[in-house]
Design an enzyme around this catalytic site. Structure first.
Site, PDB file in Angstrom:
ATOM      1  N   LEU A   6       0.850  -1.195   0.000  1.00 40.79           N
ATOM      2  CA  LEU A   6       0.000   0.000   0.000  1.00 40.79           C
ATOM      3  C   LEU A   6       0.882   1.242   0.000  1.00 40.79           C
ATOM      4  O   LEU A   6       1.707   1.435   0.903  1.00 40.79           O
ATOM      5  CB  LEU A   6      -0.906   0.015   1.223  1.00 40.79           C
ATOM      6  CG  LEU A   6      -1.812  -1.216   1.390  1.00 40.79           C
ATOM      7  CD1 LEU A   6      -2.807  -0.993   2.522  1.00 40.79           C
ATOM      8  CD2 LEU A   6      -2.541  -1.543   0.087  1.00 40.79           C
ATOM      9  N   ARG A  13       2.343  15.166   6.251  1.00 41.56           N
ATOM     10  CA  ARG A  13       3.290  15.671   7.251  1.00 41.56           C
ATOM     11  C   ARG A  13       4.741  15.668   6.775  1.00 41.56           C
ATOM     12  O   ARG A  13       5.623  16.178   7.460  1.00 41.56           O
ATOM     13  CB  ARG A  13       3.156  14.864   8.549  1.00 41.56           C
ATOM     14  CG  ARG A  13       1.885  15.207   9.327  1.00 41.56           C
ATOM     15  CD  ARG A  13       1.588  14.161  10.390  1.00 41.56           C
ATOM     16  NE  ARG A  13       2.680  14.025  11.332  1.00 41.56           N
ATOM     17  CZ  ARG A  13       2.910  12.942  12.076  1.00 41.56           C
ATOM     18  NH1 ARG A  13       2.117  11.886  11.975  1.00 41.56           N
ATOM     19  NH2 ARG A  13       3.910  12.912  12.919  1.00 41.56           N
ATOM     20  N   GLN A  71      -5.120   3.894  -7.059  1.00 42.18           N
ATOM     21  CA  GLN A  71      -6.218   4.130  -6.121  1.00 42.18           C
ATOM     22  C   GLN A  71      -6.519   5.622  -6.138  1.00 42.18           C
ATOM     23  O   GLN A  71      -5.743   6.428  -5.630  1.00 42.18           O
ATOM     24  CB  GLN A  71      -5.854   3.689  -4.702  1.00 42.18           C
ATOM     25  CG  GLN A  71      -7.041   3.813  -3.747  1.00 42.18           C
ATOM     26  CD  GLN A  71      -6.635   3.816  -2.278  1.00 42.18           C
ATOM     27  OE1 GLN A  71      -5.475   4.050  -1.950  1.00 42.18           O
ATOM     28  NE2 GLN A  71      -7.593   3.570  -1.408  1.00 42.18           N
ATOM     29  N   TYR A  98       3.157  -2.208   3.859  1.00 41.87           N
ATOM     30  CA  TYR A  98       3.006  -0.761   3.672  1.00 41.87           C
ATOM     31  C   TYR A  98       4.267  -0.198   3.012  1.00 41.87           C
ATOM     32  O   TYR A  98       5.391  -0.509   3.437  1.00 41.87           O
ATOM     33  CB  TYR A  98       2.841  -0.048   5.023  1.00 41.87           C
ATOM     34  CG  TYR A  98       1.506  -0.203   5.717  1.00 41.87           C
ATOM     35  CD1 TYR A  98       0.467  -0.949   5.167  1.00 41.87           C
ATOM     36  CD2 TYR A  98       1.290   0.430   6.933  1.00 41.87           C
ATOM     37  CE1 TYR A  98      -0.756  -1.064   5.829  1.00 41.87           C
ATOM     38  CE2 TYR A  98       0.078   0.322   7.606  1.00 41.87           C
ATOM     39  CZ  TYR A  98      -0.947  -0.436   7.053  1.00 41.87           C
ATOM     40  OH  TYR A  98      -2.131  -0.540   7.707  1.00 41.87           O
ATOM     41  N   GLY A 135      -4.300   1.123  15.437  1.00 46.61           N
ATOM     42  CA  GLY A 135      -5.416   0.206  15.622  1.00 46.61           C
ATOM     43  C   GLY A 135      -5.064  -0.785  16.724  1.00 46.61           C
ATOM     44  O   GLY A 135      -3.960  -1.323  16.750  1.00 46.61           O
ATOM     45  N   TYR A 382      40.618  17.704 -23.641  1.00 46.51           N
ATOM     46  CA  TYR A 382      39.389  18.218 -24.250  1.00 46.51           C
ATOM     47  C   TYR A 382      39.722  19.416 -25.117  1.00 46.51           C
ATOM     48  O   TYR A 382      40.341  20.384 -24.651  1.00 46.51           O
ATOM     49  CB  TYR A 382      38.435  18.605 -23.116  1.00 46.51           C
ATOM     50  CG  TYR A 382      37.061  19.047 -23.532  1.00 46.51           C
ATOM     51  CD1 TYR A 382      36.298  18.267 -24.404  1.00 46.51           C
ATOM     52  CD2 TYR A 382      36.522  20.234 -23.052  1.00 46.51           C
ATOM     53  CE1 TYR A 382      35.023  18.667 -24.773  1.00 46.51           C
ATOM     54  CE2 TYR A 382      35.241  20.635 -23.401  1.00 46.51           C
ATOM     55  CZ  TYR A 382      34.498  19.849 -24.266  1.00 46.51           C
ATOM     56  OH  TYR A 382      33.234  20.238 -24.626  1.00 46.51           O
ATOM     57  N   ALA A 418      60.117  20.426 -16.960  1.00 46.60           N
ATOM     58  CA  ALA A 418      59.131  21.255 -16.265  1.00 46.60           C
ATOM     59  C   ALA A 418      58.619  22.362 -17.173  1.00 46.60           C
ATOM     60  O   ALA A 418      59.376  22.958 -17.934  1.00 46.60           O
ATOM     61  CB  ALA A 418      59.754  21.850 -15.004  1.00 46.60           C
TER      62      ALA A 418
HETATM   63  C1  UD1 Z   1      -3.398   1.831   9.686  1.00 48.33           C
HETATM   64  C2  UD1 Z   1      -4.304   0.773  10.297  1.00 48.33           C
HETATM   65  C3  UD1 Z   1      -4.038   0.699  11.785  1.00 48.33           C
HETATM   66  C4  UD1 Z   1      -2.568   0.413  12.060  1.00 48.33           C
HETATM   67  C5  UD1 Z   1      -1.709   1.451  11.358  1.00 48.33           C
HETATM   68  C6  UD1 Z   1      -0.272   1.078  11.453  1.00 48.33           C
HETATM   69  C7  UD1 Z   1      -6.373   0.679   9.014  1.00 48.33           C
HETATM   70  C8  UD1 Z   1      -7.765   1.136   8.921  1.00 48.33           C
HETATM   71  N1  UD1 Z   1      -5.675   1.122  10.050  1.00 48.33           N
HETATM   72  O1  UD1 Z   1      -3.795   3.082  10.241  1.00 48.33           O
HETATM   73  O2  UD1 Z   1      -4.834  -0.332  12.388  1.00 48.33           O
HETATM   74  O3  UD1 Z   1      -2.331   0.435  13.448  1.00 48.33           O
HETATM   75  O4  UD1 Z   1      -2.034   1.532   9.962  1.00 48.33           O
HETATM   76  O5  UD1 Z   1       0.508   2.139  10.962  1.00 48.33           O
HETATM   77  O6  UD1 Z   1      -5.920  -0.068   8.175  1.00 48.33           O
HETATM   78  N2  UD1 Z   1      -3.001   3.828   2.259  1.00 48.33           N
HETATM   79  C9  UD1 Z   1      -3.379   3.736   0.937  1.00 48.33           C
HETATM   80  N3  UD1 Z   1      -4.601   4.185   0.574  1.00 48.33           N
HETATM   81  C10 UD1 Z   1      -5.488   4.713   1.462  1.00 48.33           C
HETATM   82  C11 UD1 Z   1      -5.092   4.798   2.811  1.00 48.33           C
HETATM   83  C12 UD1 Z   1      -3.843   4.341   3.187  1.00 48.33           C
HETATM   84  O7  UD1 Z   1      -2.618   3.275   0.110  1.00 48.33           O
HETATM   85  O8  UD1 Z   1      -6.575   5.091   1.042  1.00 48.33           O
HETATM   86  C13 UD1 Z   1      -1.687   3.339   2.645  1.00 48.33           C
HETATM   87  C14 UD1 Z   1      -0.773   4.439   3.173  1.00 48.33           C
HETATM   88  O9  UD1 Z   1      -0.009   4.990   2.137  1.00 48.33           O
HETATM   89  C15 UD1 Z   1       0.101   3.702   4.181  1.00 48.33           C
HETATM   90  C16 UD1 Z   1      -0.832   2.606   4.690  1.00 48.33           C
HETATM   91  O10 UD1 Z   1      -1.834   2.437   3.716  1.00 48.33           O
HETATM   92  O11 UD1 Z   1       1.190   3.102   3.574  1.00 48.33           O
HETATM   93  C17 UD1 Z   1      -1.431   2.926   6.029  1.00 48.33           C
HETATM   94  O12 UD1 Z   1      -2.136   4.139   5.927  1.00 48.33           O
HETATM   95  P1  UD1 Z   1      -2.248   5.117   7.134  1.00 48.33           P
HETATM   96  O13 UD1 Z   1      -3.094   6.251   6.749  1.00 48.33           O
HETATM   97  O14 UD1 Z   1      -0.903   5.415   7.658  1.00 48.33           O
HETATM   98  O15 UD1 Z   1      -3.043   4.189   8.163  1.00 48.33           O
HETATM   99  P2  UD1 Z   1      -3.442   4.540   9.612  1.00 48.33           P
HETATM  100  O16 UD1 Z   1      -4.698   5.296   9.613  1.00 48.33           O
HETATM  101  O17 UD1 Z   1      -2.269   5.100  10.316  1.00 48.33           O
END
Ligand code: UD1
Ligand code: CA
Length: 451
Positions: A6, A13, A71, A98, A135, A382, A418
């Site tokens: 993902l 940030r 996405q 991730y 989570g 060159y 030289a």
């Molecule tokens: C998510 C988990 C949480 C976990 C945490 C760990 C869910 C709902 N929550 O929370 O339980 O403790 O990660 O860090 O899964 N991403 C996408 N598309 C989206 C949203 C996110 O690709 O629409 C990707 C982000 O780029 C990232 C990862 O998914 O790599 C996690 O997204 P992030 O927003 O950091 O998740 P959290 O809300 O922190």
């Protein structure tokens, strides 16, 4: 197995125009670390879900073994995995990683895959003293029943220390069913991948957990502060591995390896050296303080003195380089070659026992053995349009401040006096000097300042 990474999140940030997953850790994009880890598991399908930052992510990582799923918009982690489902083989489980969690150990993932097998839902969890923001893993009688997100959790759930790292192994056919049944009825109005855990329990699919050896393996990058913290952890790990192999590091906190550094026995490295790309250092060689070395081979017994920049070069056995030397791509030095301060060597072969100890430029040259290149000597390679080659044969002596105008050859054993500007070949054994005759005026007086 299938692997889905993902990487669509926006990384607000980071305060940057570059997509978060392309920010470098140890000189390599965060996502490339995750892809390399994934490849080590030999997946049958490897799919990256991208979104924020447009085509920059596929453009940066493009490779025949990767599938990219867009996405757009980004409606949560469950929605992200949905975009990958057409690429996933139902017969094998799917591992979700991730793109912003770069340091997960391969052994940790293998442990998770083993415990999950092909029919269980496996979650990589970790116990954190401060679980805020993550989570939480909700267990009943020790058995995982669901995951609740921070924002949806009640007070009792918020004190749970066991958190979801986000890394999961999921039976793929079930995953597809569960994803289709997700709703976004939660605090963030997102499709949560984590909701599949309660669905698995309802469907009688066993939910199991594995833990990493170290909590940092599961840390993600959301800000430059976290990126810098992970960089330090990663560098510390590399430094400790080098120490374990017997490399002497003056200070393990002051070395940066952005690539692969391979060392022989009894190698020593002083503080503030940076190694990029593929670097090998042979037995007994030493690198003094403040050197930047990239894609280079330093052979056994060589000494790299302080403040050298070495890029795309080979340093022969027992050679001495620096201080303040610059070796550019294609510099190939034989045994016992001395390259001293403010000497630049580019695309040149210099054979054994030759020396250029001060203030010289050797470019596009072939230099024999036992050649001495004096201070200030320059190969004029060159002409403003094309590069030309200089050949300096064995035992030649190039005096101070000479210009060798290429293409030109200095024959074996020739001496160039030289100050010579050499525009024709110097025959073997000859002396060539081009030098204006000195004019002496005994009666000359310096002008005096007008009153
Ligand atoms: C998510 C988990 C949480 C976990 C945490 C760990 C869910 C709902 N929550 O929370 O339980 O403790 O990660 O860090 O899964 N991403 C996408 N598309 C989206 C949203 C996110 O690709 O629409 C990707 C982000 O780029 C990232 C990862 O998914 O790599 C996690 O997204 P992030 O927003 O950091 O998740 P959290 O809300 O922190
Ligand atoms: Ca996150």
């Amino acid at each position: 197995m299938n692997i889905v990474i993902l990487a669509a999140g926006m990384g607000k940030r980071m305060q940057s125009n570059l997509p978060k997953v392309l920010h470098p850790l140890a000189g390599k994009p965060l996502l490339a670390h995750v892809v390399d880890t994934a490849r080590a598991l030999s997946p049958s399908a490897l799919c990256i879900v991208y979104g924020h930052g447009g085509d920059q992510v596929p453009a940066a990582l493009a490779s025949p073994d990767l599938v990219f799923a867009l996405q757009e918009p980004q409606l949560g982690t469950g929605h992200a995995v949905m975009q990958a489902t057409p690429h996933l083989d139902d017969a094998a489980p799917t591992l979700v990683l991730y793109g912003d969690v770069p340091l997960t150990a391969i052994a940790t993932l293998r442990r998770l895959l083993t415990i999950a097998g092909s029919d269980k839902l496996g979650i990589l969890t970790v116990n954190l003293p401060d679980p805020t923001g993550y989570g939480r893993i909700v267990r009943q009688n020790g058995v995982i029943s669901r995951i609740v997100e921070q924002r949806d959790a009640n007070a009792a759930e918020r004190v749970i220390n066991e958190i979801n790292t986000g890394i999961m192994s999921i039976p793929t056919a079930k995953l597809k069913q569960w994803l289709a049944a997700l709703s976004n009825d939660n605090a963030q109005k997102e499709y949560y991948l984590t909701d599949i855990v309660a669905m698995a329990v309802t469907d009688g699919i066993e939910v199991v957990a594995a833990q990493p050896d170290a909590a940092w393996e599961t840390l993600g990058v959301n800000s430059k502060v976290q990126l810098a913290e992970l960089e330090r952890i990663h560098q510390q790990n590399i430094a400790h591995a080098l120490l374990e192999q017997g490399v002497t590091l003056a200070d393990p906190a002051r070395i940066d390896v952005r690539g692969t550094l391979t060392c022989g026995r009894d190698v020593s490295i002083d503080v503030n050296c940076i190694f990029e790309g593929e670097v090998t250092i042979g037995d007994g060689a030493s690198v003094s303080a403040h050197c930047v070395i990239r894609d280079a081979a330093i052979k056994a017994g060589a000494q790299i003195r302080p403040f050298c920049h070495i890029d795309g070069a080979v340093v022969g056995e027992a050679s001495i380089i620096g201080p303040y030397a610059r070796l550019r791509p294609g510099a190939t030095l034989g045994e016992d070659v001395h390259i001293g301060n403010f000497v630049e060597v580019k695309n040149s072969r210099i054979a054994a026992h030759s020396k250029a100890n001060h203030l010289a430029y050797v470019g596009d040259s072939t230099v024999g053995s036992r050649v001495n290149i004096g201070a200030g000597a320059i190969t004029c390679n060159y002409d403003g349009a094309n590069k030309h080659e200089t050949i300096i044969e064995d035992d030649a002596f190039i005096g101070t401040n000479c210009e060798l105008v290429a293409p030109v050859t200095v024959g074996k054993g020739a001496t160039i006096g030289a100050g010579t500007t050499l525009t024709r070949d110097a025959p073997a054994g000859s002396l060539v000097v081009t030098r204006a005759k000195p004019t002496t005026r005994e009666d000359w007086q310096r002008p005096a300042k007008k009153k």
